[in-house]
Design a protein around this motif. Sequence first.
Motif, PDB file in Angstrom:
ATOM      1  N   GLU A   1       0.807  -1.219   0.000  1.00 44.90           N
ATOM      2  CA  GLU A   1       0.000   0.000   0.000  1.00 44.90           C
ATOM      3  C   GLU A   1       0.841   1.271   0.000  1.00 44.90           C
ATOM      4  O   GLU A   1       0.296   2.363  -0.200  1.00 44.90           O
ATOM      5  CB  GLU A   1      -0.945   0.000   1.203  1.00 44.90           C
ATOM      6  CG  GLU A   1      -2.095  -0.984   1.059  1.00 44.90           C
ATOM      7  CD  GLU A   1      -2.994  -1.022   2.278  1.00 44.90           C
ATOM      8  OE1 GLU A   1      -4.168  -1.397   2.130  1.00 44.90           O
ATOM      9  OE2 GLU A   1      -2.512  -0.692   3.387  1.00 44.90           O
ATOM     10  N   HIS A   2       2.145   1.164   0.185  1.00 43.20           N
ATOM     11  CA  HIS A   2       2.996   2.349   0.074  1.00 43.20           C
ATOM     12  C   HIS A   2       2.954   2.910  -1.347  1.00 43.20           C
ATOM     13  O   HIS A   2       3.138   4.111  -1.556  1.00 43.20           O
ATOM     14  CB  HIS A   2       4.439   2.010   0.456  1.00 43.20           C
ATOM     15  CG  HIS A   2       4.612   1.698   1.908  1.00 43.20           C
ATOM     16  ND1 HIS A   2       5.747   1.084   2.415  1.00 43.20           N
ATOM     17  CD2 HIS A   2       3.809   1.911   2.966  1.00 43.20           C
ATOM     18  CE1 HIS A   2       5.620   0.929   3.720  1.00 43.20           C
ATOM     19  NE2 HIS A   2       4.452   1.426   4.081  1.00 43.20           N
ATOM     20  N   GLU A   3       2.744   2.027  -2.348  1.00 43.72           N
ATOM     21  CA  GLU A   3       2.611   2.433  -3.747  1.00 43.72           C
ATOM     22  C   GLU A   3       1.393   1.706  -4.327  1.00 43.72           C
ATOM     23  O   GLU A   3       1.537   0.746  -5.085  1.00 43.72           O
ATOM     24  CB  GLU A   3       3.866   2.096  -4.538  1.00 43.72           C
ATOM     25  CG  GLU A   3       5.120   2.822  -4.091  1.00 43.72           C
ATOM     26  CD  GLU A   3       6.330   2.465  -4.933  1.00 43.72           C
ATOM     27  OE1 GLU A   3       6.541   3.127  -5.975  1.00 43.72           O
ATOM     28  OE2 GLU A   3       7.042   1.512  -4.568  1.00 43.72           O
ATOM     29  N   PRO A   4       0.204   2.152  -3.981  1.00 39.40           N
ATOM     30  CA  PRO A   4      -0.994   1.373  -4.317  1.00 39.40           C
ATOM     31  C   PRO A   4      -1.260   1.204  -5.809  1.00 39.40           C
ATOM     32  O   PRO A   4      -1.701   0.130  -6.233  1.00 39.40           O
ATOM     33  CB  PRO A   4      -2.123   2.148  -3.630  1.00 39.40           C
ATOM     34  CG  PRO A   4      -1.571   3.523  -3.413  1.00 39.40           C
ATOM     35  CD  PRO A   4      -0.106   3.350  -3.198  1.00 39.40           C
TER      36      PRO A   4
ATOM     37  N   ASN B   1       1.122  -1.351  -7.298  1.00 39.79           N
ATOM     38  CA  ASN B   1       0.868  -2.708  -6.812  1.00 39.79           C
ATOM     39  C   ASN B   1      -0.605  -3.103  -6.870  1.00 39.79           C
ATOM     40  O   ASN B   1      -0.999  -4.088  -6.246  1.00 39.79           O
ATOM     41  CB  ASN B   1       1.362  -2.822  -5.364  1.00 39.79           C
ATOM     42  CG  ASN B   1       2.857  -2.617  -5.263  1.00 39.79           C
ATOM     43  OD1 ASN B   1       3.628  -3.145  -6.053  1.00 39.79           O
ATOM     44  ND2 ASN B   1       3.283  -1.826  -4.287  1.00 39.79           N
ATOM     45  N   ILE B   2      -1.405  -2.373  -7.647  1.00 40.14           N
ATOM     46  CA  ILE B   2      -2.847  -2.593  -7.589  1.00 40.14           C
ATOM     47  C   ILE B   2      -3.249  -3.996  -8.020  1.00 40.14           C
ATOM     48  O   ILE B   2      -4.211  -4.570  -7.489  1.00 40.14           O
ATOM     49  CB  ILE B   2      -3.594  -1.527  -8.428  1.00 40.14           C
ATOM     50  CG1 ILE B   2      -5.111  -1.669  -8.230  1.00 40.14           C
ATOM     51  CG2 ILE B   2      -3.215  -1.599  -9.894  1.00 40.14           C
ATOM     52  CD1 ILE B   2      -5.580  -1.617  -6.805  1.00 40.14           C
TER      53      ILE B   2
ATOM     54  N   LEU C   1      -2.685  -6.234  -5.040  1.00 38.08           N
ATOM     55  CA  LEU C   1      -3.661  -5.897  -4.001  1.00 38.08           C
ATOM     56  C   LEU C   1      -5.058  -6.374  -4.379  1.00 38.08           C
ATOM     57  O   LEU C   1      -5.808  -6.891  -3.537  1.00 38.08           O
ATOM     58  CB  LEU C   1      -3.660  -4.389  -3.766  1.00 38.08           C
ATOM     59  CG  LEU C   1      -2.406  -3.819  -3.095  1.00 38.08           C
ATOM     60  CD1 LEU C   1      -2.376  -2.293  -3.225  1.00 38.08           C
ATOM     61  CD2 LEU C   1      -2.342  -4.227  -1.624  1.00 38.08           C
TER      62      LEU C   1
ATOM     63  N   HIS D   1      -9.269  -1.957  -4.473  1.00 41.33           N
ATOM     64  CA  HIS D   1      -8.657  -2.007  -3.147  1.00 41.33           C
ATOM     65  C   HIS D   1      -8.725  -0.614  -2.540  1.00 41.33           C
ATOM     66  O   HIS D   1      -8.208   0.343  -3.114  1.00 41.33           O
ATOM     67  CB  HIS D   1      -7.203  -2.462  -3.227  1.00 41.33           C
ATOM     68  CG  HIS D   1      -6.530  -2.539  -1.888  1.00 41.33           C
ATOM     69  ND1 HIS D   1      -6.724  -3.594  -1.022  1.00 41.33           N
ATOM     70  CD2 HIS D   1      -5.686  -1.692  -1.257  1.00 41.33           C
ATOM     71  CE1 HIS D   1      -6.016  -3.396   0.074  1.00 41.33           C
ATOM     72  NE2 HIS D   1      -5.382  -2.246  -0.046  1.00 41.33           N
ATOM     73  N   ARG D   2      -9.412  -0.522  -1.425  1.00 43.02           N
ATOM     74  CA  ARG D   2      -9.562   0.741  -0.701  1.00 43.02           C
ATOM     75  C   ARG D   2     -10.011   1.863  -1.632  1.00 43.02           C
ATOM     76  O   ARG D   2     -11.091   1.824  -2.182  1.00 43.02           O
ATOM     77  CB  ARG D   2      -8.275   1.080   0.052  1.00 43.02           C
ATOM     78  CG  ARG D   2      -7.927   0.048   1.142  1.00 43.02           C
ATOM     79  CD  ARG D   2      -6.801   0.531   2.018  1.00 43.02           C
ATOM     80  NE  ARG D   2      -6.368  -0.484   2.975  1.00 43.02           N
ATOM     81  CZ  ARG D   2      -6.950  -0.699   4.151  1.00 43.02           C
ATOM     82  NH1 ARG D   2      -7.981   0.032   4.505  1.00 43.02           N
ATOM     83  NH2 ARG D   2      -6.501  -1.648   4.954  1.00 43.02           N
TER      84      ARG D   2
END
Length: 264
Positions: free
Chosen positions: A18-21, A24-25, A28, A193-194
């Motif tokens: 999640e530091h680079e959403p 990394n989506i 995630l 994600h979020r």
Amino acid sequence: MTEVRSTDDVSEAVARLEHEPLRNIVLLKHIEAFRDHVSVAQLSTGRNTATLVLLDTSASAYDRETYPEAAFAALISSDDPGLTRRLIGSLPRQRHIVFKLANDADRDVVAEQFPLRRATSFLSFTAGEPADFSADEKVSITNSAPDTMLDLFESQGHSREWLCPLLSSGHAFTCVLEENREPRSVCLAFQNHRQIWEVGGVVTPAQHRGQGLASRVVRSSLAELQRRRLVPRYQVNEDNLPSIRLATSVGLRQFLRLTHFRTW
């Protein structure tokens, strides 16, 4: 020697991803959607991190249909080739794997240990800076979908069983441009994600194409996401040139290319 920290704790791995959403989506999204069918391994040395998400493909309708021979789908996000090399060392050699990779460095490391055959590639787009989208007053935005709309979404691989619970729980919404209660163009937005929501399921029946209707529903979905202060993601196969042109025409920019490689 730099200490390498290892974890298979999903919550801890997700926190680092999640530091680079946006970067990394895909990992995630897979963890979110298939929590009971994935294993996660992560190695880190200070600021560098490598993460492997291994999915049992029997849990994924897309992978079952597209890669019926594959036992697993492996997704990697890595800052360091050495960490990547260590991560994939334990992967099963006797089973078919489809690797889903976002850069050449990861591909080169995987190719040291596995024979790779390129299958396809997906492009992801998001809003540029500054982003300013306007909703079309004739486009309806709702948390429901009649059968006529659900049929259109299913033609794009979005099943009723998957979509209806998302709509009823508020984790998705639909956009439709109608005339005489007939959908002329539709799309949907759903949570990846979020704060990252994907715009997909864009369908215009053949008899209504060529009128710019798809761009109107997509712009309206982007305006709604902007109103909610959510981050849009638009994913398209590399061969779908009309959809790529649509993404760029409404003001989206590409931020990721995910390429699939088969080991058989």
